[in-house]
Design a protein around this motif. Structure first.
Motif, mmCIF file in Angstrom:
data_model
loop_
_atom_site.group_PDB
_atom_site.id
_atom_site.type_symbol
_atom_site.label_atom_id
_atom_site.label_comp_id
_atom_site.label_asym_id
_atom_site.label_seq_id
_atom_site.Cartn_x
_atom_site.Cartn_y
_atom_site.Cartn_z
ATOM 1 N N ALA A 12 0.826 -1.206 0.000
ATOM 2 C CA ALA A 12 0.000 0.000 0.000
ATOM 3 C C ALA A 12 0.862 1.259 0.000
ATOM 4 O O ALA A 12 0.489 2.277 -0.578
ATOM 5 C CB ALA A 12 -0.933 -0.001 1.207
ATOM 6 N N HIS A 20 -0.159 -2.222 -5.970
ATOM 7 C CA HIS A 20 -0.177 -1.089 -5.037
ATOM 8 C C HIS A 20 -1.570 -0.486 -4.897
ATOM 9 O O HIS A 20 -2.064 -0.299 -3.793
ATOM 10 C CB HIS A 20 0.800 0.000 -5.479
ATOM 11 C CG HIS A 20 0.490 1.347 -4.887
ATOM 12 N ND1 HIS A 20 0.739 1.636 -3.566
ATOM 13 C CD2 HIS A 20 -0.081 2.454 -5.421
ATOM 14 C CE1 HIS A 20 0.335 2.882 -3.311
ATOM 15 N NE2 HIS A 20 -0.167 3.390 -4.422
ATOM 16 N N ARG A 21 -2.191 -0.176 -6.023
ATOM 17 C CA ARG A 21 -3.498 0.487 -5.986
ATOM 18 C C ARG A 21 -4.532 -0.353 -5.232
ATOM 19 O O ARG A 21 -5.265 0.160 -4.386
ATOM 20 C CB ARG A 21 -3.977 0.788 -7.396
ATOM 21 C CG ARG A 21 -5.311 1.501 -7.447
ATOM 22 C CD ARG A 21 -5.623 2.005 -8.847
ATOM 23 N NE ARG A 21 -6.974 2.441 -8.998
ATOM 24 C CZ ARG A 21 -7.491 3.541 -8.469
ATOM 25 N NH1 ARG A 21 -6.736 4.326 -7.736
ATOM 26 N NH2 ARG A 21 -8.758 3.864 -8.659
ATOM 27 N N HIS A 23 -4.022 -2.701 -2.957
ATOM 28 C CA HIS A 23 -3.704 -2.761 -1.529
ATOM 29 C C HIS A 23 -4.028 -1.437 -0.830
ATOM 30 O O HIS A 23 -4.553 -1.424 0.281
ATOM 31 C CB HIS A 23 -2.224 -3.114 -1.322
ATOM 32 C CG HIS A 23 -1.939 -4.550 -1.577
ATOM 33 N ND1 HIS A 23 -1.664 -5.037 -2.828
ATOM 34 C CD2 HIS A 23 -1.890 -5.613 -0.737
ATOM 35 C CE1 HIS A 23 -1.458 -6.330 -2.757
ATOM 36 N NE2 HIS A 23 -1.584 -6.717 -1.494
ATOM 37 N N ALA A 24 -3.699 -0.327 -1.487
ATOM 38 C CA ALA A 24 -3.966 0.983 -0.891
ATOM 39 C C ALA A 24 -5.466 1.208 -0.733
ATOM 40 O O ALA A 24 -5.913 1.701 0.318
ATOM 41 C CB ALA A 24 -3.339 2.086 -1.738
ATOM 42 N N TRP A 26 -7.822 -1.135 -0.511
ATOM 43 C CA TRP A 26 -8.324 -2.056 0.506
ATOM 44 C C TRP A 26 -8.011 -1.532 1.904
ATOM 45 O O TRP A 26 -8.867 -1.540 2.790
ATOM 46 C CB TRP A 26 -7.707 -3.443 0.323
ATOM 47 C CG TRP A 26 -8.174 -4.422 1.353
ATOM 48 C CD1 TRP A 26 -9.299 -5.183 1.310
ATOM 49 C CD2 TRP A 26 -7.539 -4.717 2.610
ATOM 50 N NE1 TRP A 26 -9.403 -5.942 2.450
ATOM 51 C CE2 TRP A 26 -8.341 -5.664 3.266
ATOM 52 C CE3 TRP A 26 -6.380 -4.272 3.232
ATOM 53 C CZ2 TRP A 26 -8.003 -6.181 4.513
ATOM 54 C CZ3 TRP A 26 -6.061 -4.778 4.475
ATOM 55 C CH2 TRP A 26 -6.865 -5.729 5.106
ATOM 56 N N LEU A 27 -6.779 -1.070 2.105
ATOM 57 C CA LEU A 27 -6.367 -0.566 3.413
ATOM 58 C C LEU A 27 -7.170 0.669 3.799
ATOM 59 O O LEU A 27 -7.625 0.800 4.938
ATOM 60 C CB LEU A 27 -4.870 -0.258 3.414
ATOM 61 C CG LEU A 27 -4.247 0.142 4.736
ATOM 62 C CD1 LEU A 27 -4.445 -0.936 5.798
ATOM 63 C CD2 LEU A 27 -2.771 0.437 4.548
ATOM 64 N N GLU A 28 -7.375 1.566 2.850
ATOM 65 C CA GLU A 28 -8.166 2.769 3.121
ATOM 66 C C GLU A 28 -9.604 2.402 3.487
ATOM 67 O O GLU A 28 -10.179 2.964 4.422
ATOM 68 C CB GLU A 28 -8.147 3.690 1.915
ATOM 69 C CG GLU A 28 -8.847 5.008 2.161
ATOM 70 C CD GLU A 28 -8.735 5.975 1.000
ATOM 71 O OE1 GLU A 28 -9.529 6.935 0.988
ATOM 72 O OE2 GLU A 28 -7.879 5.783 0.128
#
Length: 64
Positions: A12, A20-21, A23-24, A26-28
């Motif tokens: 992320a 990356h996108r 994971h970022a 999902w994390l957000e």
């Protein structure tokens, strides 16, 4: 409770990482969502260590 893995944090964080996108996003969504989540001290330390090393030239190489 969702315990976030260190790899998810790194993917992320690193814009050059594969996925990356995803994971970022999902994390957000997790952080802003209703589910409780946690990050272990070991995962935080690993991310902090990676960030420390990655800011020093020549230690971490970024593949094109």
């Amino acid at each position: 409770m969702v315990l976030i893995d260190v790899n998810v944090l790194l993917y992320a964080f690193r814009t050059d990482a594969p996925g990356h996108r995803e994971h970022a996003l999902w994390l957000e969504a997790l952080v802003n969502g209703p589910l409780p989540f946690g990050i272990s001290a070991v995962a935080l330390a690993a991310v902090a260590l990676w960030c420390s090393f990655s800011t020093r030239s020549g230690i971490v190489s970024v593949r094109p």
